[in-house]
Design an enzyme around this catalytic site. Structure first.
Site: not given
Ligand code: G6P
Length: 614
Positions: A2, A27, A75, A101-102, A487, A491, A494, A510, A609
């Site tokens: 949020c 956010r 969010w 937010n929280g 990674e 990507k 996501e 496996h 994010k």
């Molecule tokens: C969320 C974001 C990711 C990020 C992860 C950890 O899932 O969408 O992109 O890698 O949080 O966030 P941080 O800010 O701790 O790297």
């Protein structure tokens, strides 16, 4: 998650808040809302399900005047994303409104008590309970001085960044935080409140970072006053922001993600700036210099992180073990804190986080700290909670990352962690001087090599076009490139919603090999190095089952070229540094696939994010 904004001053609050909400949309974007008090003392609240633009469309025909206001982009945690559950939330009388937010963890028991005292609730949110509680306490405590808010917060368990607006007092905003971030911008006769500095930077560079359990009383024409929730006055410490406005704008790119991918030659350089001097064989990490002894004596390093940062942690594991010869364990922060981990006082715990606000990572730090471990933060957002909770650390200096899918933060994290590992290895004497220097020189050349990979964009786009309709994808890597496979898969899923898995190439047999048929694209990193021949065999195993191979290879490679369906050549670099260069094609590939599939690249569904809930 949020995003929250607040404004009080001479300007109209609404345009400032809407711009701010757009910047904070990373956010969360389930719904958005604003509240303003107009010059006639009327409180206007508008909230809409969906993105901030939905709210704007709705509000443009409403009274949006007023020089004080609060705004929110959500969010959802408690209560589905709809207009009613959107913030701001009202108190029982409707005189108070609040954004949050929280998570208020004990909201159910608080709600029960309030219902007994005659309160009725309009929403399913935890936030509404808190604003009702504040109003309940307001009967005996002053709102203006912040005491009603701080008394209520003493009853709350959970995390919050809140701003309260009182219809009867158009000159005051009360803000408070615990666990979730909050920044107050101090302008000329005006104040800005936000989850991060991005809504503030274009108006003022003077900011105050609120600490946990602090309440700010922000009154028109007065100096901001800070108190703890235990009612202790706190002096105001004003920081100067280093962020520039251009850094949070798209700068001609269609999406933030693409801009951030293309920024990597510069952001990697920035993460090394002033820290690496290959010619003199020097690494300087001012933030950890006093803790070098801890590293040297550590019997173990624990790395805690989430998401992409966790992948950067896996790369760091390989580097620290290879060169500094310290055993490393890499843990998901959310798992680490919910088991009973063995932590020794001489453990060094590295917490990696782009945002510096991830709730699970923060909680894991507190746990490790309570057992006496030394905490080293590797974060991007300056002044965020994790660096402040750490004993020491190094910022990654990648600049603001706004696309929800992390790109430049990853390469900056890997760069800083590599510098750290080499620094420790050199101090411990576990790396030969010549090898150390060779790696430093190579590290210096990485930004140019990333630049070279970016030139392959057209080819990568063509490949994306061929595989954009895939339903599944497999990413393979071995050794240093295994985390890159993870990674790459992250990507893709996501932002394009294609199911993808990252696997160590040799583990494929496996299990995942059973999935391979002519429909299945397999994205492999097969760069020259220790495992090259083995990966080539893995490629053959895929080809024998008619899988499609898209391989990232070292420039000039012939063997893989002969068997892969597509190859993307990258410049040769040291095996330990290959992740920094080989991740770029996978970033570009998922970007293009997502765009071609019509997905919202910068704001993928359900994600945020900065994950400030546990
Ligand atoms: C969320 C974001 C990711 C990020 C992860 C950890 O899932 O969408 O992109 O890698 O949080 O966030 P941080 O800010 O701790 O790297």
């Amino acid at each position: 998650m949020c995003g929250i904004v607040g404004y009080i001053g001479n300007k109209q609050a609404y345009p400032v808040m809407i711009k701010g909400l757009h910047r904070l949309e990373y956010r969360g974007y389930d719904s958005a809302g604003v509240a303003m008090i107009n010059d006639d003392g009327e409180l206007n609240v508008y909230k809409k399900k969906g993105k901030v633009t939905e709210l704007e469309n709705f509000a443009k025909v409403q009274d949006i005047s007023g020089t004080i206001g609060i705004g929110h982009t959500r969010w959802a945690t408690h209560g589905e994303p709809n207009d009613v559950n959107s913030h701001p939330h009202y108190s029982q009388s409707g005189d108070l409104v609040m954004i949050h937010n929280g998570i208020i963890e004990n909201y159910a028991s608080l709600k029960e008590g309030l219902i007994k005292r005659g309160h009725t609730f309009r929403t399913q949110t935890d936030t509404e309970v808190l604003i009702h509680l504040i109003e309940d306490i307001k009967k005996s405590e002053s709102m203006k001085t912040g005491h009603a808010v701080l008394a209520a917060l003493n009853k709350v368990i959970g995390a919050y960044a809140i701003v309260v607006l009182d219809k009867n007092d158009p000159n005051t905003l009360i803000a408070a935080k615990k666990g979730s971030p909050m920044v107050i911008g101090i302008g000329d006769d005006e104040f800005f409140i936000a989850s991060d500095a991005s809504p503030i930077v274009e108006y003022t560079k003077n900011v105050v970072y609120l600490e946990d359990e602090q309440v700010a009383i922000v009154r028109r024409g007065e100096e901001v006053k800070l108190r703890t929730i235990k009612d202790k006055e706190i002096p105001l410490y004003v920081h100067e922001l280093e962020m520039e406005l251009e850094a949070i704008e798209k700068g001609g790119y269609e999406h933030f993600m693409l801009k951030e991918i293309y920024e990597q030659p510069r952001s990697v350089k920035d993460s090394m700036r002033g820290r690496l001097n290959a010619a003199e064989g020097k690494v300087q990490l001012g933030g950890i210099v006093d803790h070098l002894g801890k590293f040297k004596n550590a019997k173990r390093i624990m790395i805690i992180a989430c998401g992409t940062s966790w992948h950067a942690g896996l790369v760091a594991e390989y580097i620290f073990e290879e060169y500094a010869r310290i055993p490393v364990e890499v843990e998901y922060a959310s798992e680490f804190r919910y088991r009973n981990p063995i932590i020794y006082p001489d453990d060094v715990v590295i917490a990696i986080s782009q945002s510096g606000e991830t709730a699970d990572t923060l909680a894991a730090i507190e746990l490790a700290k309570s057992k006496g471990a030394t905490i080293i933060g590797v974060c991007n957002v300056v002044g965020s909670s994790i660096p402040r909770a750490s004993h020491a650390g190094s910022y990654t200096h990648a600049g603001p990352e706004i696309g929800v899918a992390s790109t430049k933060a990853f390469t900056a994290q890997v760069t800083v962690l590599t510098l750290m590992a080499l620094h420790v290895a050199h101090a411990k004497g576990t790396i030969a001087e010549s090898r150390y220097r060779q790696l430093l020189y190579e590290l210096e050349s990485i930004p140019n090599k990333i630049e070279e990979v970016l030139k392959q964009n057209d080819l990568i786009k063509e490949i994306a076009n061929i595989y954009k309709d895939a339903r599944n994808a497999l990413y393979l890597g071995r050794g240093y490139t295994f985390p890159v496979a993870l990674e790459g898969a992250l990507k893709l899923k996501e932002i394009s919603y294609i199911h993808a898995e990252g696997y160590p190439a040799a583990e494929m047999k496996h299990g995942p090999i059973a999935l391979i048929d002519e429909e299945m694209p397999v994205f492999v990193i097969a760069t020259k190095g220790l495992n090259y021949e083995k990966v080539v065999s893995n490629i053959q195993e895929v080809k024998a089952r008619k899988g499609k191979i898209i391989a990232v290879v070292t420039h000039g490679d012939k063997d893989v070229k002969g068997m892969a369906d597509h190859v993307i050549e990258i410049p040769e670099t040291d095996e330990s540094l290959v992740p920094l260069v080989s991740v770029i094609p996978w970033q570009l590939l998922s970007y293009h696939i997502a765009v071609m599939r019509g997905c919202n690249v910068d704001q993928p569904r359900n994600l945020a994010k900065s994950v400030t809930v546990e």
